[in-house]
Design an enzyme around this catalytic site. Structure first.
Site, PDB file in Angstrom:
ATOM      1  N   VAL A  49       0.829  -1.193   0.000  1.00  0.00           N
ATOM      2  CA  VAL A  49       0.000   0.000   0.000  1.00  0.00           C
ATOM      3  C   VAL A  49       0.870   1.252   0.000  1.00  0.00           C
ATOM      4  O   VAL A  49       1.911   1.298   0.665  1.00  0.00           O
ATOM      5  CB  VAL A  49      -0.878   0.028   1.273  1.00  0.00           C
ATOM      6  CG1 VAL A  49      -1.779   1.244   1.295  1.00  0.00           C
ATOM      7  CG2 VAL A  49      -1.682  -1.234   1.418  1.00  0.00           C
ATOM      8  N   CYS A  50       0.431   2.262  -0.731  1.00  0.00           N
ATOM      9  CA  CYS A  50       1.006   3.606  -0.642  1.00  0.00           C
ATOM     10  C   CYS A  50      -0.166   4.583  -0.738  1.00  0.00           C
ATOM     11  O   CYS A  50      -1.307   4.187  -0.525  1.00  0.00           O
ATOM     12  CB  CYS A  50       2.055   3.841  -1.732  1.00  0.00           C
ATOM     13  SG  CYS A  50       1.382   3.891  -3.401  1.00  0.00           S
ATOM     14  N   ALA A  51       0.094   5.816  -1.063  1.00  0.00           N
ATOM     15  CA  ALA A  51      -0.990   6.798  -1.147  1.00  0.00           C
ATOM     16  C   ALA A  51      -1.937   6.511  -2.304  1.00  0.00           C
ATOM     17  O   ALA A  51      -3.152   6.586  -2.160  1.00  0.00           O
ATOM     18  CB  ALA A  51      -0.418   8.204  -1.256  1.00  0.00           C
TER      19      ALA A  51
ATOM     20  N   GLY B 156      -1.048   3.919  -5.097  1.00  0.00           N
ATOM     21  CA  GLY B 156      -0.824   2.642  -5.771  1.00  0.00           C
ATOM     22  C   GLY B 156       0.389   2.609  -6.677  1.00  0.00           C
ATOM     23  O   GLY B 156       0.739   1.566  -7.199  1.00  0.00           O
TER      24      GLY B 156
ATOM     25  N   VAL C  77      -4.152   4.128  -0.170  1.00  0.00           N
ATOM     26  CA  VAL C  77      -4.880   4.542   1.027  1.00  0.00           C
ATOM     27  C   VAL C  77      -6.070   5.430   0.641  1.00  0.00           C
ATOM     28  O   VAL C  77      -7.122   5.366   1.276  1.00  0.00           O
ATOM     29  CB  VAL C  77      -3.941   5.273   2.021  1.00  0.00           C
ATOM     30  CG1 VAL C  77      -4.706   5.839   3.202  1.00  0.00           C
ATOM     31  CG2 VAL C  77      -2.860   4.321   2.512  1.00  0.00           C
TER      32      VAL C  77
END
Length: 138
Positions: free
Chosen positions: A92-94, A96, A121
């Site tokens: 996961v990141c902000a 993708g 997220v």
């Protein structure tokens, strides 16, 4: 041939647009999953969530139970995940993008079940799923 010469700009735009649509699928590793699929993996298969954002972003809001390993440190810290090599991982990141890069790195290291949370997220929050704020889980 005359048609191509008369419409070269239109054809070039169409080709470039097509390449831009397909490009994201080539640069990311792992299977793209949505928040619902991620929830099912977590609940049914005990998937581990790895947040690859930096500590500041992670503290501002992350998925419950997520482990923070920034993308810049992933190669050096991959050994910490060795026991999870054949288990489902959700990166996961902000949005993708970074997590897609992390998926590709882990696949090269032999991780077989890496998944990229499509939309990151932001997509998780938009789906109305819980976000935890605060200290980092290593």
């Amino acid at each position: 041939m005359e048609f191509i010469q008369n419409n070269i700009l239109t054809i070039a735009i169409a080709v470039i647009s097509g390449v831009m649509l397909v490009w994201p699928s080539f640069r990311h590793g792992g299977k793209a999953i949505n928040p619902t699929e991620a929830t099912l993996l977590i609940n049914r298969e005990d998937a581990q969530v790895i947040d690859v954002r930096d500590a500041r972003e992670y503290s501002a809001g992350h998925l419950p139970g997520a482990r923070n390993i920034p993308l810049a440190d992933l190669a050096a810290r991959a050994g910490e995940l060795e026991a999870l090599k054949d288990k489902p991982l959700i990166l996961v990141c902000a949005s993708g993008v970074r997590s897609g890069q992390a998926c590709a790195q882990l696949q090269k290291l032999g991780f077989t079940r890496v998944n990229n949370l499509d939309g990151g997220v932001h997509a998780w929050e938009k789906a109305g799923l819980p976000i935890k704020r605060g200290a980092r889980k290593k």
